[in-house]
Design a protein around this motif. Structure first.
Motif, mmCIF file in Angstrom:
data_model
loop_
_atom_site.group_PDB
_atom_site.id
_atom_site.type_symbol
_atom_site.label_atom_id
_atom_site.label_comp_id
_atom_site.label_asym_id
_atom_site.label_seq_id
_atom_site.Cartn_x
_atom_site.Cartn_y
_atom_site.Cartn_z
ATOM 1 N N ALA A 64 0.853 -1.190 0.000
ATOM 2 C CA ALA A 64 0.000 0.000 0.000
ATOM 3 C C ALA A 64 0.883 1.231 0.000
ATOM 4 C CB ALA A 64 -0.935 0.007 1.206
ATOM 5 N N LEU A 65 0.276 2.377 -0.372
ATOM 6 C CA LEU A 65 1.000 3.635 -0.469
ATOM 7 C C LEU A 65 0.160 4.744 0.155
ATOM 8 C CD1 LEU A 65 3.107 5.653 -1.536
ATOM 9 C CD2 LEU A 65 1.980 5.530 -3.777
ATOM 10 N N LEU A 66 0.681 5.360 1.220
ATOM 11 C CA LEU A 66 0.020 6.483 1.878
ATOM 12 C C LEU A 66 0.604 7.781 1.339
ATOM 13 C CD1 LEU A 66 -1.764 7.780 4.097
ATOM 14 C CD2 LEU A 66 0.180 7.500 5.664
ATOM 15 N N TYR A 67 -0.273 8.643 0.800
ATOM 16 C CA TYR A 67 0.175 9.917 0.234
ATOM 17 C C TYR A 67 -0.475 11.060 1.016
ATOM 18 C CZ TYR A 67 0.773 13.832 -2.971
ATOM 19 O OH TYR A 67 1.088 15.053 -3.512
ATOM 20 N N ILE A 68 0.378 11.919 1.601
ATOM 21 C CA ILE A 68 -0.096 13.092 2.337
ATOM 22 C C ILE A 68 0.296 14.330 1.543
ATOM 23 C CG2 ILE A 68 0.036 14.385 4.506
ATOM 24 C CD1 ILE A 68 0.709 11.774 5.910
ATOM 25 N N PRO A 69 -0.679 15.138 1.094
ATOM 26 C CA PRO A 69 -0.380 16.263 0.191
ATOM 27 C C PRO A 69 0.243 17.454 0.914
ATOM 28 C CG PRO A 69 -2.714 16.219 0.726
ATOM 29 C CD PRO A 69 -2.121 14.993 1.360
ATOM 30 N N HIS A 70 0.703 18.410 0.108
ATOM 31 C CA HIS A 70 1.229 19.665 0.648
ATOM 32 C C HIS A 70 0.132 20.410 1.414
ATOM 33 C CE1 HIS A 70 5.053 19.468 -1.534
ATOM 34 N NE2 HIS A 70 4.373 19.031 -2.586
ATOM 35 N N SER A 71 0.561 21.184 2.423
ATOM 36 C CA SER A 71 -0.352 22.049 3.206
ATOM 37 C C SER A 71 -1.493 21.254 3.837
ATOM 38 C CB SER A 71 -0.934 23.170 2.321
ATOM 39 O OG SER A 71 0.086 23.901 1.698
ATOM 40 N N PHE A 72 -1.222 20.015 4.173
ATOM 41 C CA PHE A 72 -2.282 19.162 4.719
ATOM 42 C C PHE A 72 -2.788 19.691 6.067
ATOM 43 C CE2 PHE A 72 -3.254 15.450 7.470
ATOM 44 C CZ PHE A 72 -4.445 15.097 6.887
ATOM 45 N N GLU A 73 -1.882 19.926 6.999
ATOM 46 C CA GLU A 73 -2.300 20.382 8.326
ATOM 47 C C GLU A 73 -2.980 21.740 8.255
ATOM 48 O OE1 GLU A 73 -0.251 19.993 12.577
ATOM 49 O OE2 GLU A 73 0.652 21.603 11.386
ATOM 50 N N ALA A 74 -2.443 22.640 7.433
ATOM 51 C CA ALA A 74 -3.047 23.967 7.301
ATOM 52 C C ALA A 74 -4.457 23.881 6.748
ATOM 53 C CB ALA A 74 -2.173 24.847 6.401
ATOM 54 N N ASP A 75 -4.653 23.023 5.780
ATOM 55 C CA ASP A 75 -6.000 22.860 5.205
ATOM 56 C C ASP A 75 -6.961 22.243 6.221
ATOM 57 O OD1 ASP A 75 -5.208 23.934 2.810
ATOM 58 O OD2 ASP A 75 -4.828 22.008 1.848
ATOM 59 N N VAL A 76 -6.467 21.321 7.045
ATOM 60 C CA VAL A 76 -7.317 20.717 8.077
ATOM 61 C C VAL A 76 -7.791 21.778 9.063
ATOM 62 C CG1 VAL A 76 -7.327 19.161 10.075
ATOM 63 C CG2 VAL A 76 -6.380 18.384 7.897
ATOM 64 N N LEU A 77 -6.845 22.607 9.536
ATOM 65 C CA LEU A 77 -7.185 23.633 10.529
ATOM 66 C C LEU A 77 -8.039 24.745 9.947
ATOM 67 C CD1 LEU A 77 -3.757 23.820 12.391
ATOM 68 C CD2 LEU A 77 -5.854 22.690 13.151
ATOM 69 N N ALA A 78 -7.983 24.888 8.623
ATOM 70 C CA ALA A 78 -8.819 25.898 7.966
ATOM 71 C C ALA A 78 -10.181 25.333 7.578
ATOM 72 C CB ALA A 78 -8.103 26.443 6.735
ATOM 73 N N GLY A 79 -10.410 24.062 7.846
ATOM 74 C CA GLY A 79 -11.694 23.457 7.521
ATOM 75 C C GLY A 79 -11.901 23.167 6.055
ATOM 76 N N ARG A 80 -10.799 23.028 5.297
ATOM 77 C CA ARG A 80 -10.929 22.809 3.851
ATOM 78 C C ARG A 80 -10.985 21.324 3.481
ATOM 79 N NH1 ARG A 80 -7.714 27.717 3.632
ATOM 80 N NH2 ARG A 80 -5.769 26.534 3.815
ATOM 81 N N GLN A 81 -10.945 20.442 4.433
ATOM 82 C CA GLN A 81 -11.121 19.002 4.235
ATOM 83 C C GLN A 81 -10.186 18.401 3.178
ATOM 84 O OE1 GLN A 81 -15.327 18.602 3.391
ATOM 85 N NE2 GLN A 81 -15.831 18.460 5.547
ATOM 86 N N PRO A 82 -8.883 18.482 3.407
ATOM 87 C CA PRO A 82 -7.952 17.811 2.483
ATOM 88 C C PRO A 82 -8.033 16.295 2.647
ATOM 89 C CG PRO A 82 -6.783 18.576 4.400
ATOM 90 C CD PRO A 82 -8.204 19.069 4.561
ATOM 91 N N SER A 83 -7.508 15.572 1.699
ATOM 92 C CA SER A 83 -7.640 14.104 1.716
ATOM 93 C C SER A 83 -6.274 13.433 1.611
ATOM 94 C CB SER A 83 -8.521 13.632 0.555
ATOM 95 O OG SER A 83 -9.823 14.143 0.698
ATOM 96 N N PRO A 84 -5.782 12.882 2.727
ATOM 97 C CA PRO A 84 -4.657 11.949 2.577
ATOM 98 C C PRO A 84 -5.189 10.674 1.922
ATOM 99 C CG PRO A 84 -5.458 11.909 4.818
ATOM 100 C CD PRO A 84 -6.253 12.971 4.103
ATOM 101 N N VAL A 85 -4.422 10.056 1.052
ATOM 102 C CA VAL A 85 -4.920 8.924 0.267
ATOM 103 C C VAL A 85 -4.058 7.699 0.544
ATOM 104 C CG1 VAL A 85 -5.462 8.085 -2.037
ATOM 105 C CG2 VAL A 85 -5.705 10.514 -1.525
ATOM 106 N N LEU A 86 -4.725 6.567 0.741
ATOM 107 C CA LEU A 86 -4.016 5.300 0.919
ATOM 108 C C LEU A 86 -4.421 4.363 -0.216
ATOM 109 C CD1 LEU A 86 -2.111 3.623 2.707
ATOM 110 C CD2 LEU A 86 -4.113 2.789 3.929
ATOM 111 N N TYR A 87 -3.497 4.100 -1.130
ATOM 112 C CA TYR A 87 -3.728 3.172 -2.234
ATOM 113 C C TYR A 87 -3.234 1.781 -1.830
ATOM 114 C CZ TYR A 87 -3.802 7.544 -4.939
ATOM 115 O OH TYR A 87 -4.076 8.805 -5.409
ATOM 116 N N TYR A 88 -3.863 0.739 -2.371
ATOM 117 C CA TYR A 88 -3.307 -0.596 -2.204
ATOM 118 C C TYR A 88 -3.402 -1.346 -3.521
ATOM 119 C CZ TYR A 88 -7.966 -2.822 -1.852
ATOM 120 O OH TYR A 88 -9.228 -3.278 -2.108
#
Length: 383
Positions: A106-130
């Motif tokens: 499997a591959l976990l991908y965490i995008p740029h500005s993830f934490e900032a988007d979470v705290l801003a309520g923009r609902q970013p998506s870390p993705v886990l492929y298998y």
């Protein structure tokens, strides 16, 4: 007169049985086919599922955010029982190559500005492929991820609600209750391991039947031929039935599994299943030109059995043509009945019905090979 025929038939069967049992006990190849290799393979597969499921499966993590939250996700995922996380510094290209080659599942991908988007309520998506080609390993490497993300969602929803000064709306209280047979709730002992045991038994039974028939040209001299043939195959029918019971007992004793039905029902179905599998070996031997072709077709048989027995794909989701193929395969009927006994228990009437279906295979095979088999035993490749 009839009693004399019965006694003569029994003597022929008994003589053929004893000769084959003695010959088989002296053949190292038959020892490997009948119990050594099957038990070794069963032990190796059981070792993989010793905890009931697959553990510490390697997955890759690509972290483009490098923040406290992204590191927390990776750390918590690695702390779970199913995944062993490796952080890839070389980029996503190398991770994808390793994913395709099964170096990771499997591959976990965490995008740029993830934490900032979470705290801003923009609902970013870390993705886990298998890798869906490795269904068991790929899927089970992701088992800890949904719970982890759900926990983070709950935590940060409270943080955002506090920040904006509005309470969260009340959520509906929903209780979900289900009982699943096809999806064994993560426990491989009760599903994949048990199913693999039944599958592998058929493979060895068919191979052994072809091997025994290819080395028994003297069978042609026995009268009556049909009873002599049954006597030749009977030691292996009994042997493989005992082997199946030993493997199921090992699941119960060493793996903590539990048989909910009557174990004697398993013995009856196992015996009939072995006879049905032997009839497939008899068909392959009889209607092929040489032994190599018969052995080669075993691979096709295993592929059909795996595809249409209901393990890889539920039978109810198959198109009609595939369901017909599934019901032609004796493994399908034996597997369903053994699952029922293993997981919940079934009535004696249902067991008799399944045994009756399985007995039809050797009866139909006897009708199909009655003229062709003696001719096949005259072949140059038969010893």
């Amino acid at each position: 007169m009839e009693m004399g025929r019965l006694k003569a038939g029994w003597r022929c069967f008994n003589r053929s049985f004893n000769v084959e049992a003695k010959a088989g006990s002296r053949s190292i190849v038959l020892h490997w086919l009948t119990w050594i290799f099957p038990l070794l393979l069963f032990t190796l597969i059981s070792a993989n599922f010793s905890a009931g499921t697959l553990l510490e499966l390697p997955i890759a993590a690509i972290d483009h955010d490098h923040t406290t939250l992204s590191r927390k996700i990776i750390r918590n995922l690695d702390a779970g029982s199913h995944a062993q996380v490796n952080i890839y510094q070389d980029g996503i290209e190398q991770a994808l190559i390793d994913l395709r080659s099964a170096k990771i599942y499997a591959l976990l991908y965490i995008p740029h500005s993830f934490e900032a988007d979470v705290l801003a309520g923009r609902q970013p998506s870390p993705v886990l492929y298998y890798n869906g080609l490795f269904y068991g390993a790929g899927l089970y490497s992701t088992q800890d991820y949904p719970g982890l993300i759900s926990e983070l969602n709950q935590t940060y929803s409270q943080i955002l609600a506090t920040a904006i000064g509005h309470p969260l709306p009340p959520l509906a209280q929903v209780n979900l209750s289900y009982e699943s047979l096809f999806n064994a709730s993560g426990n491989f002992i009760y599903y994949q391991l048990f199913a693999a045991t039944i599958h592998l038994l058929q493979l060895f039974v068919v191979t052994c039947t072809i091997y025994v028939l290819s080395r028994r040209k003297m069978l042609l001299k026995a009268k009556p031929f049909s009873l002599a043939l049954m006597g030749k195959l009977a030691p292996y029918t009994i042997g493989y039935t005992i082997l199946l019971m030993v493997e199921i007992a090992a699941l119960v004793i060493y793996s903590g599994a539990r048989v909910n039905g009557n174990p004697l029902f398993m013995l009856a179905i196992g015996f009939c299943y072995v006879m049905a599998a032997q009839s497939i070996g008899l068909l392959l031997f009889t209607f092929t030109k040489d032994i190599i072709t018969a052995y080669t077709l075993i691979g096709l048989l295993v592929g059909i059995a795996m595809t249409y027995s209901g393990i890889a794909v539920p039978e109810l989701s198959m198109p009609l043509a595939a369901q017909i193929i599934a019901n032609i395969e004796p493994l399908t009927h034996a597997l369903y009945a053994l699952f029922d006994i293993f997981l919940r228990g079934i009535s004696a009437t249902s067991v008799l019905y399944v045994c009756g279906l399985l007995v039809l295979y050797p009866l139909a095979t006897a009708f199909l090979v009655r003229k062709r088999l003696p001719l096949r035993l005259h072949g140059e490749d038969i010893r």
